[in-house]
Design a protein around this motif. Structure first.
Motif, PDB file in Angstrom:
ATOM      1  N   PHE A 285       0.836  -1.199   0.000  1.00 27.89           N
ATOM      2  CA  PHE A 285       0.000   0.000   0.000  1.00 27.89           C
ATOM      3  C   PHE A 285       0.876   1.257   0.000  1.00 27.89           C
ATOM      4  O   PHE A 285       0.615   2.205  -0.752  1.00 27.89           O
ATOM      5  CB  PHE A 285      -0.911  -0.026   1.233  1.00 27.89           C
ATOM      6  CG  PHE A 285      -1.802   1.165   1.371  1.00 27.89           C
ATOM      7  CD1 PHE A 285      -3.061   1.184   0.793  1.00 27.89           C
ATOM      8  CD2 PHE A 285      -1.395   2.284   2.095  1.00 27.89           C
ATOM      9  CE1 PHE A 285      -3.906   2.294   0.925  1.00 27.89           C
ATOM     10  CE2 PHE A 285      -2.226   3.391   2.231  1.00 27.89           C
ATOM     11  CZ  PHE A 285      -3.483   3.392   1.643  1.00 27.89           C
ATOM     12  N   SER A 286       1.911   1.262   0.835  1.00 30.35           N
ATOM     13  CA  SER A 286       2.761   2.450   0.979  1.00 30.35           C
ATOM     14  C   SER A 286       3.593   2.713  -0.264  1.00 30.35           C
ATOM     15  O   SER A 286       3.761   3.870  -0.677  1.00 30.35           O
ATOM     16  CB  SER A 286       3.673   2.292   2.201  1.00 30.35           C
ATOM     17  OG  SER A 286       2.917   2.196   3.381  1.00 30.35           O
ATOM     18  N   TRP A 287       4.129   1.657  -0.883  1.00 34.07           N
ATOM     19  CA  TRP A 287       4.908   1.876  -2.102  1.00 34.07           C
ATOM     20  C   TRP A 287       4.019   2.400  -3.227  1.00 34.07           C
ATOM     21  O   TRP A 287       4.436   3.273  -3.996  1.00 34.07           O
ATOM     22  CB  TRP A 287       5.615   0.585  -2.521  1.00 34.07           C
ATOM     23  CG  TRP A 287       6.901   0.373  -1.794  1.00 34.07           C
ATOM     24  CD1 TRP A 287       7.889   1.277  -1.556  1.00 34.07           C
ATOM     25  CD2 TRP A 287       7.326  -0.843  -1.158  1.00 34.07           C
ATOM     26  NE1 TRP A 287       8.908   0.698  -0.836  1.00 34.07           N
ATOM     27  CE2 TRP A 287       8.599  -0.597  -0.580  1.00 34.07           C
ATOM     28  CE3 TRP A 287       6.773  -2.114  -1.028  1.00 34.07           C
ATOM     29  CZ2 TRP A 287       9.307  -1.570   0.108  1.00 34.07           C
ATOM     30  CZ3 TRP A 287       7.483  -3.089  -0.342  1.00 34.07           C
ATOM     31  CH2 TRP A 287       8.739  -2.810   0.226  1.00 34.07           C
ATOM     32  N   ALA A 288       2.799   1.874  -3.332  1.00 36.08           N
ATOM     33  CA  ALA A 288       1.872   2.396  -4.340  1.00 36.08           C
ATOM     34  C   ALA A 288       1.567   3.865  -4.071  1.00 36.08           C
ATOM     35  O   ALA A 288       1.541   4.689  -4.993  1.00 36.08           O
ATOM     36  CB  ALA A 288       0.584   1.567  -4.347  1.00 36.08           C
ATOM     37  N   MET A 289       1.352   4.191  -2.814  1.00 39.66           N
ATOM     38  CA  MET A 289       1.068   5.575  -2.440  1.00 39.66           C
ATOM     39  C   MET A 289       2.251   6.475  -2.787  1.00 39.66           C
ATOM     40  O   MET A 289       2.072   7.599  -3.281  1.00 39.66           O
ATOM     41  CB  MET A 289       0.744   5.647  -0.950  1.00 39.66           C
ATOM     42  CG  MET A 289       0.339   7.021  -0.452  1.00 39.66           C
ATOM     43  SD  MET A 289      -0.368   6.965   1.221  1.00 39.66           S
ATOM     44  CE  MET A 289       1.051   6.327   2.138  1.00 39.66           C
ATOM     45  N   ARG A 290       3.474   5.996  -2.542  1.00 33.98           N
ATOM     46  CA  ARG A 290       4.649   6.797  -2.847  1.00 33.98           C
ATOM     47  C   ARG A 290       4.777   7.047  -4.354  1.00 33.98           C
ATOM     48  O   ARG A 290       5.131   8.148  -4.777  1.00 33.98           O
ATOM     49  CB  ARG A 290       5.913   6.078  -2.338  1.00 33.98           C
ATOM     50  CG  ARG A 290       6.039   6.062  -0.837  1.00 33.98           C
ATOM     51  CD  ARG A 290       6.312   7.430  -0.284  1.00 33.98           C
ATOM     52  NE  ARG A 290       7.527   8.007  -0.854  1.00 33.98           N
ATOM     53  CZ  ARG A 290       7.865   9.280  -0.736  1.00 33.98           C
ATOM     54  NH1 ARG A 290       7.069  10.110  -0.111  1.00 33.98           N
ATOM     55  NH2 ARG A 290       8.995   9.729  -1.261  1.00 33.98           N
TER      56      ARG A 290
END
Length: 543
Positions: A285-290
């Motif tokens: 989730f966090s890598w996609a958000m980044r």
């Protein structure tokens, strides 16, 4: 009236240039951030990045309240109003500096208290954000420790964000734009230099990420100090709570605080859901958000940052016509960038993730799972961009209540969608819920703004968006075909097959979009291209 219209035209001309300065700084920061994320993915296990992303989320979200969120959004309109309506050379400038010194004093007290409380209550905060980790005791304790150590980051970033507000109100965008890149420089230094020594000393090597956050926050405060001193805003803080400007900031902040509180609940719920979906869910989730923050930060945030002082100045004079034109101009430019970004990330998610992140500890499975999240989050970039352009209009008008109400409704939509979608879609369901709730927020803000501006220029914005979408879909199809064709050229499983399709797809996509945008006659292309040409010409002249 003619003078106001002329000033409005000049402000809109300058908007792209100012956004270009902010965008250039953000581009540098985002490129460094991409290098940072590639390093995180390659050097650390998902259990370590899961813990860090949760730990970093907690003070980073509070920064929205005590730094660049509520305080900054309340300070810029008040400070811009003083500079626009008073004699900036004498009394107005003196009062503006005194007001800022008082706001800094209040902010420092709030940041210090929050930092101490965060360190003391790191464990219950981790329970709140990642209760699902209780079934994985090692991961839970690691997250508690990371949270406790990283929490002072909020003190540095809150201080830097307030300095950024002063620089933006004075139209000094360069330092404030480039300073955030220092956070990623610090991350890159610590994650390459510290894991080995930490491991030999018996310290969790993931602490290298935590130290990078603290160092980066400190560097940003130090970097902007000379610029603040140059404009006379680097004086000692004062603690005069009777200052009318400070009271006005508090008046604006109260509803904003509730709005940020809603956002904070949104984060708690999403992180809590993700903590229950197994190892890696937080990281995917966090890598996609980044990756989504890359186009958002380069231009969307740049435009909203550059527009707020102008919108606030028009609102202070009651010139709603020019305010509406300036908002519509920013919205068209924003959608011209983010609609293609949404199409590109949604349709080319897998080759992009494989190219950027798949190496070292980051496996093909991790790339596939991150791409699933990216398809949903990336597809919603344009709705997030629209929200980012709408909210500053309300702030400029002094209406902080409406965005709060809309944020609360957005939270209800997010929770409902997340509960329904996390079962069939897993962690990607949380990303889908984020996308759906963002669309709800955008629609509600548009409806609410119709009551406050005489003309929203919806026809003008709509025609621009349709042209941009048509060019984006053609470009996405070309990029997908290019990725597929390139993948067939390399050996199965080879490094070329993994990395080249994404590179070729992105190049083809961008080239195709620019060609078709020109063929469709998109007027937004001209100011962007001319801005790039001016900067290239200045660069050649400097050499």
């Amino acid at each position: 009236m003619q003078g106001q219209r002329e000033e409005g035209r000049e402000e809109r001309k300058k908007l792209v240039a100012r956004a270009g300065i902010v965008g250039a700084g953000t581009l540098v920061s985002r490129v460094l951030g991409l290098a940072r994320d590639m390093s995180f993915a390659a050097l650390f296990r998902v259990q370590e990045t899961d813990a860090f992303f949760v730990a970093f989320t907690i003070p980073n979200a509070l920064r929205q309240l005590l730094g660049e969120g509520a305080i900054s959004s309340a300070v810029v309109p008040v400070l811009s109003g003083k500079l626009a309506t008073e004699d900036a050379e004498t009394t107005g400038e003196k009062n503006a500096r005194a007001f800022f010194a008082n706001v800094r004093g209040v902010s420092l007290i709030a940041l210090l208290v929050t930092t101490v409380l965060g360190v003391v209550f790191a464990r219950p905060l981790t329970e709140l954000f990642a209760g699902g980790y209780r079934t994985r005791p090692v991961d839970f304790e690691r997250t508690v420790q990371f949270t406790r150590v990283v929490f002072p980051y909020i003190f540095f970033m809150g201080t830097a964000a307030l300095g950024m507000a002063a620089l933006n109100a004075k139209r000094r965008f360069a330092v404030a734009a480039f300073a955030p890149g220092l956070l990623n420089v610090a991350f890159l230094l610590t994650v390459f230099l510290l894991p080995g020594p930490f491991e030999r000393a018996g310290i969790d090597p993931g602490h290298a990420m935590v130290v990078g956050a603290l160092l980066g926050g400190l560097l940003q405060v130090v970097a902007q100090w000379p610029a603040l001193r140059a404009i006379g805003y680097a004086g000692w803080p004062r603690f005069d709570f009777s200052d009318p400007g400070v009271r006005e900031v508090f008046r604006r902040m109260v509803p904003m605080t509730f709005g940020i509180g809603v956002y904070y609940i949104d984060l708690i719920v999403s992180r809590r859901f993700l903590s229950e979906l197994g190892p890696g869910a937080q990281s995917y989730f966090s890598w996609a958000m980044r990756l989504c923050e890359f186009p958002q930060g380069i231009f969307v945030l740049a435009l909203s940052t550059a527009a707020l002082p102008s919108l606030s100045a028009f609102a202070a004079r009651g010139d709603l016509e020019e305010l509406g034109k300036t908002y519509a101009h920013g919205m068209r430019l924003s959608l011209f960038v983010t609609i293609p970004a949404s199409c590109g990330l949604a349709f080319l998610a897998e080759p992009i993730v494989a190219t950027l992140l798949q190496r070292g500890e980051f496996s093909a499975f991790a790339a596939s799972e991150t791409a699933r999240a990216l398809m949903w989050q990336g597809g919603a970039i344009w709705t997030v961009a629209a929200v980012r352009q709408l909210v500053p209009v309300f702030f400029a008008l002094g209406n902080t209540r409406t965005p709060v109400i809309v944020s609360a409704l957005d939270l209800v939509a997010f929770i409902a969608l997340a509960v329904v979608l996390r079962g069939p879609l897993g962690h990607a369901g949380i990303s889908a819920a984020v996308a759906g709730s963002s669309a709800v927020q955008m629609v509600l803000l548009f409806v609410a703004l119709r009551w406050r501006l005489p003309d929203l220029h919806l026809g003008e914005i709509g025609r621009s968006a349709v042209r941009t979408l048509a060019a984006s879909l053609v470009a996405a199809a070309a990029g997908a075909l290019a990725a597929r064709g390139t993948a067939m050229l390399g050996p199965v499983g080879g490094a070329f097959q993994r990395a080249a399709p994404g590179v070729v797809a992105m190049v083809v996509f961008m080239a195709a979009f620019l060609v078709w945008a020109h063929l469709f006659g998109s007027p937004e292309l001209a100011p962007l291209v001319s801005g790039v040409r001016r900067r290239l010409a200045r660069g050649k002249a400097a050499r």
